[in-house]
Design a protein around this motif. Sequence first.
Motif, mmCIF file in Angstrom:
data_model
loop_
_atom_site.group_PDB
_atom_site.id
_atom_site.type_symbol
_atom_site.label_atom_id
_atom_site.label_comp_id
_atom_site.label_asym_id
_atom_site.label_seq_id
_atom_site.Cartn_x
_atom_site.Cartn_y
_atom_site.Cartn_z
ATOM 1 N N TRP A 159 -5.727 7.524 33.311
ATOM 2 C CA TRP A 159 -5.994 7.065 32.124
ATOM 3 C C TRP A 159 -7.205 8.099 31.788
ATOM 4 O O TRP A 159 -8.386 8.045 32.577
ATOM 5 N N GLU A 160 -7.570 8.454 30.496
ATOM 6 C CA GLU A 160 -8.435 9.372 29.985
ATOM 7 C C GLU A 160 -9.902 8.878 30.268
ATOM 8 O O GLU A 160 -10.938 9.360 30.144
ATOM 9 N N ASP A 161 -9.972 7.547 29.848
ATOM 10 C CA ASP A 161 -11.086 6.441 29.982
ATOM 11 C C ASP A 161 -11.613 6.417 31.278
ATOM 12 O O ASP A 161 -12.938 5.861 31.470
ATOM 13 N N THR A 162 -10.918 6.412 32.266
ATOM 14 C CA THR A 162 -11.378 6.257 33.739
ATOM 15 C C THR A 162 -11.363 7.369 34.739
ATOM 16 O O THR A 162 -12.048 7.258 35.654
ATOM 17 N N ALA A 163 -10.400 8.102 34.504
ATOM 18 C CA ALA A 163 -10.149 9.482 35.420
ATOM 19 C C ALA A 163 -11.444 10.510 35.054
ATOM 20 O O ALA A 163 -11.999 10.390 33.875
ATOM 21 N N PRO A 164 -11.676 11.276 36.086
ATOM 22 C CA PRO A 164 -12.833 12.162 35.809
ATOM 23 C C PRO A 164 -12.630 13.463 34.676
ATOM 24 O O PRO A 164 -10.993 13.421 34.491
ATOM 25 N N ALA A 165 -13.087 13.827 33.875
ATOM 26 C CA ALA A 165 -12.712 14.806 32.824
ATOM 27 C C ALA A 165 -12.054 15.938 33.542
ATOM 28 O O ALA A 165 -11.044 16.439 32.990
ATOM 29 N N GLU A 166 -12.215 16.338 34.703
ATOM 30 C CA GLU A 166 -11.318 17.047 35.485
ATOM 31 C C GLU A 166 -11.375 17.163 36.784
ATOM 32 O O GLU A 166 -12.341 16.535 37.447
ATOM 33 N N PHE A 167 -10.246 16.934 37.754
ATOM 34 C CA PHE A 167 -10.121 16.768 39.097
ATOM 35 C C PHE A 167 -8.615 17.679 39.466
ATOM 36 O O PHE A 167 -7.919 17.699 38.848
ATOM 37 N N GLU A 168 -8.518 17.492 40.860
ATOM 38 C CA GLU A 168 -7.633 17.952 41.412
ATOM 39 C C GLU A 168 -6.837 17.016 42.258
ATOM 40 O O GLU A 168 -7.523 16.008 42.733
ATOM 41 N N LEU A 169 -5.696 17.293 42.721
ATOM 42 C CA LEU A 169 -4.862 16.498 43.558
ATOM 43 C C LEU A 169 -3.428 17.368 44.005
ATOM 44 O O LEU A 169 -3.393 18.590 43.612
ATOM 45 N N SER A 170 -3.047 16.833 45.074
ATOM 46 C CA SER A 170 -1.853 17.504 45.440
ATOM 47 C C SER A 170 -0.607 16.823 45.348
ATOM 48 O O SER A 170 -0.519 15.624 45.055
ATOM 49 N N VAL A 171 0.667 17.583 44.972
ATOM 50 C CA VAL A 171 1.722 17.245 44.748
ATOM 51 C C VAL A 171 2.637 17.555 45.882
ATOM 52 O O VAL A 171 2.650 18.663 46.524
ATOM 53 N N ASN A 172 3.143 16.510 46.485
ATOM 54 C CA ASN A 172 4.260 16.920 47.609
ATOM 55 C C ASN A 172 5.523 16.424 47.241
ATOM 56 O O ASN A 172 5.840 15.239 47.354
ATOM 57 N N SER A 173 6.336 17.556 46.755
ATOM 58 C CA SER A 173 7.685 17.052 46.110
ATOM 59 C C SER A 173 8.937 17.490 46.900
ATOM 60 O O SER A 173 8.998 18.790 47.256
ATOM 61 N N LYS A 174 9.747 16.580 47.189
ATOM 62 C CA LYS A 174 10.860 16.956 48.022
ATOM 63 C C LYS A 174 11.918 17.897 47.160
ATOM 64 O O LYS A 174 12.456 18.757 47.694
#
Length: 148
Positions: free
Chosen positions: A74-89
């Motif tokens: 959600w734009e009101d609770t997540a940082p304005a920019e951030f990283e994450l990992s996607v592990n896709s089968k």
Amino acid sequence: MGFEELFMASKGQPITYNGKEIKMIDKINLIFGQVKIKIFFLATDSIWKQGLILKTKGHFEVNNKTAENKVVFWEDTAPAEFELSVNSKDKTLIIYNVWETEDGMLHYWHNGGALHVEVEDDIRTYYCNDGYPDDDFDDLIFKIEIKS
């Protein structure tokens, strides 16, 4: 403008509207099953809370936590920019915008809901329309950078 009827007529496939391709979802075919992405929330202009969903057959890792198959930011609770990992089968990442109205429920794909994507190299900019029946595509604007 309600895009719901247009998407029903196209059986959920992208449509052309005012010279732009409009979609219900964006589907990215990943080169590798495990990638890092960076999300940038750029702007919102809506009476409703705005967010985005990421889906894959696999899991996501963000802030030392794991989410299976789907995650909402959600734009009101997540940082304005951030990283994450996607592990896709299946090496597929699905993205779409969501909103929350006064009823407290998560909404997507109905009435005015749609998105337009601009792609430049590994950066995708999303211009999203929520369920309010207009066609300004400024209710949520965000970028996703695929870092591999």
